[in-house]
Design a protein around this motif. Structure first.
Motif, PDB file in Angstrom:
ATOM      1  N   MET A   9       2.901  -5.415  -3.529  1.00 43.84           N
ATOM      2  CA  MET A   9       2.063  -5.705  -2.800  1.00 43.84           C
ATOM      3  C   MET A   9       1.637  -4.991  -1.477  1.00 43.84           C
ATOM      4  O   MET A   9       2.111  -4.801  -1.004  1.00 43.84           O
ATOM      5  N   PRO A  10       0.271  -5.069  -1.234  1.00 46.31           N
ATOM      6  CA  PRO A  10       0.351  -3.716  -0.441  1.00 46.31           C
ATOM      7  C   PRO A  10       0.855  -4.764   0.999  1.00 46.31           C
ATOM      8  O   PRO A  10       0.708  -5.555   1.396  1.00 46.31           O
ATOM      9  N   LYS A  11       1.006  -3.743   2.101  1.00 48.53           N
ATOM     10  CA  LYS A  11       2.113  -4.116   3.887  1.00 48.53           C
ATOM     11  C   LYS A  11       0.808  -4.195   4.148  1.00 48.53           C
ATOM     12  O   LYS A  11       0.153  -2.468   4.589  1.00 48.53           O
ATOM     13  N   ALA A  43      -5.982  -3.289  -0.966  1.00 51.47           N
ATOM     14  CA  ALA A  43      -5.455  -2.094  -0.704  1.00 51.47           C
ATOM     15  C   ALA A  43      -6.717  -1.269  -0.628  1.00 51.47           C
ATOM     16  O   ALA A  43      -6.776   0.063  -0.317  1.00 51.47           O
ATOM     17  N   CYS A  44      -7.294  -2.140  -0.236  1.00 51.95           N
ATOM     18  CA  CYS A  44      -8.884  -0.732  -0.250  1.00 51.95           C
ATOM     19  C   CYS A  44      -8.832   0.018   0.706  1.00 51.95           C
ATOM     20  O   CYS A  44      -9.816   1.153   0.343  1.00 51.95           O
ATOM     21  N   GLY A  45      -8.557  -0.133   1.745  1.00 51.11           N
ATOM     22  CA  GLY A  45      -8.913   0.497   2.800  1.00 51.11           C
ATOM     23  C   GLY A  45     -10.165   0.138   3.765  1.00 51.11           C
ATOM     24  O   GLY A  45     -10.507   0.721   4.954  1.00 51.11           O
ATOM     25  N   LEU A  46     -11.152  -0.843   3.276  1.00 51.12           N
ATOM     26  CA  LEU A  46     -12.612  -1.047   4.321  1.00 51.12           C
ATOM     27  C   LEU A  46     -12.355  -1.297   5.704  1.00 51.12           C
ATOM     28  O   LEU A  46     -12.622  -0.895   5.980  1.00 51.12           O
ATOM     29  N   PHE A 103      -9.624  -0.200   7.629  1.00 45.62           N
ATOM     30  CA  PHE A 103      -9.350   0.785   7.768  1.00 45.62           C
ATOM     31  C   PHE A 103      -9.980   1.853   8.106  1.00 45.62           C
ATOM     32  O   PHE A 103     -10.364   2.277   9.377  1.00 45.62           O
ATOM     33  N   ILE A 143      -5.215  -0.370  12.014  1.00 42.54           N
ATOM     34  CA  ILE A 143      -4.739  -1.409  11.476  1.00 42.54           C
ATOM     35  C   ILE A 143      -4.211   0.155  10.095  1.00 42.54           C
ATOM     36  O   ILE A 143      -4.501   1.042  10.075  1.00 42.54           O
ATOM     37  N   GLU A 144      -3.030  -0.353   9.344  1.00 41.27           N
ATOM     38  CA  GLU A 144      -2.321   1.060   8.582  1.00 41.27           C
ATOM     39  C   GLU A 144      -2.021  -0.165   7.835  1.00 41.27           C
ATOM     40  O   GLU A 144      -1.753  -1.436   7.617  1.00 41.27           O
ATOM     41  N   ILE A 145      -2.031   0.879   6.093  1.00 38.32           N
ATOM     42  CA  ILE A 145      -1.827   0.008   5.259  1.00 38.32           C
ATOM     43  C   ILE A 145      -0.971   0.944   4.777  1.00 38.32           C
ATOM     44  O   ILE A 145      -0.750   2.039   3.920  1.00 38.32           O
ATOM     45  N   TRP A 146       0.344   0.342   3.512  1.00 36.34           N
ATOM     46  CA  TRP A 146       1.370   0.674   2.595  1.00 36.34           C
ATOM     47  C   TRP A 146       1.563  -0.186   1.783  1.00 36.34           C
ATOM     48  O   TRP A 146       0.321  -1.345   1.500  1.00 36.34           O
ATOM     49  N   LYS A 147       1.337   0.533   0.349  1.00 38.82           N
ATOM     50  CA  LYS A 147       1.356   0.293  -0.998  1.00 38.82           C
ATOM     51  C   LYS A 147       2.924   0.892  -1.213  1.00 38.82           C
ATOM     52  O   LYS A 147       2.708   2.335  -1.412  1.00 38.82           O
TER      53      LYS A 147
END
Lengths: 249, 67
Positions: free
Chosen positions: B1-3, B50-53, B55, B63-67
């Protein structure tokens, strides 16, 4: 867990002073990401303009200098000629580049200086709260054209990238936008290519980026995005306008 | 699950990420940050891919995305 998306190393943690919805912050990040990817942070020198991006030196984590209004191409010429191994780029808005700095822009391009110009076109003077810029569209209401820009009185919007096409010195001219994630990614490719052209010594590159300015256009953020897509992109079509390199990214 | 980590103090509530999110999984919070802006929040962290659109369009790089 792996970090997929986050702040690039070339950006500082300082909070931007831009209005909500402004495209400047996105372009700052794109430049920072490109510089990180190319691994040239320690030898990059940026030149900040006068305009909304006047505090750009606070936001980038590499050397940035400030120039008088409209003069970044002249300052960049000096820096690049004295320190040819550095990556030199200017970051300018439409009031800076297309109005007061038009002479510097055209002559730097005509000399084929090996610099990169990032040109933010939001069709208005943002910092001084919304006067008409040379790039303002016909019919656009600004504080100095309250009934809309009329060609008879204020002339036509200048298409800077198309104007520079005829100059022999220009190597790469492209136009992007930051209204959607797709266009943001395309703009990043164009910026990266412009920096790569400079690194390979091929000459002058300019990337024009259409940006929204919701407060000065007197619009909400979704309305301003629609305006970029429907009005600005008709007047200023996106894409590569000139490419003498034959390189593909 | 992405964070997903959203820096609430940086967010200016411009809603660009809300418009960009393909899953309509971001909304404006009822709460405000110190600047007086309603910041954005994720509705359902499990629904994020977590596609990052978000971001890509965030002008504040909040916005920061971790996976």
């Amino acid at each position: 867990m792996k970090k997929l998306f986050g702040k690039p190393e070339s950006l500082t943690t300082v909070n931007h002073k831009y209005c909500p919805g402004c495209g400047h912050g996105i372009v700052h990040r794109l430049i920072a990401e490109v510089i990180d990817e190319l691994g040239v942070r320690e030898k990059t020198i940026g030149i900040a303009p006068v305009g909304c991006a006047v505090f750009a030196y606070d936001y980038w984590n590499f050397d940035v200098t400030e120039a008088s209004h409209g003069r970044p191409p002249a300052v960049a010429t000096g820096i690049k000629r004295v320190l040819p191994d550095r990556v030199v780029f200017t970051y300018q808005g439409d009031g800076d580049l297309a109005a007061i700095g038009m002479a510097e822009t055209i002559h730097a391009a005509n000399r084929g200086e090996n610099i990169t110009v990032i040109f933010i076109n939001n069709a208005i003077y943002g910092m001084t709260t919304g006067q008409m810029a040379p790039t303002s569209l016909l019919g656009m209401k600004t504080t100095t054209t309250p009934f809309g820009r009329e060609a008879k009185i204020a002339g036509y919007p200048i298409k800077v990238s198309e104007l520079l096409v005829t100059l022999e010195g220009t190597t790469y001219l492209a136009r992007g936008a930051v209204d959607s994630a797709k266009h943001v990614l395309e703009a990043k490719k164009a910026i990266k290519k412009a920096f790569e052209i400079q690194l390979s010594g091929k000459g002058y590159s300019l990337v024009e980026i259409l940006s929204q300015c919701p407060p000065n256009w007197k619009m909400s953020v979704p309305e301003s995005l629609e305006y970029v897509r429907k009005e600005m992109m008709t007047q200023f079509p996106l894409g590569v306008i000139k490419d003498k390199t034959g390189m593909t990214v | 699950m992405p964070k997903i980590i959203i820096a609430q103090s940086k967010c200016k509530g411009c809603e660009l990420c809300i418009l960009a999110c393909s899953k309509k999984n971001i909304r404006l919070s009822q709460k405000m940050n110190k600047k007086g802006f309603h910041y954005v929040e994720i509705i359902d962290p499990d629904n994020c891919n977590a596609c990052g659109l978000c971001f890509q369009v965030c002008p504040e790089v909040a916005i920061e995305i971790w996976k």
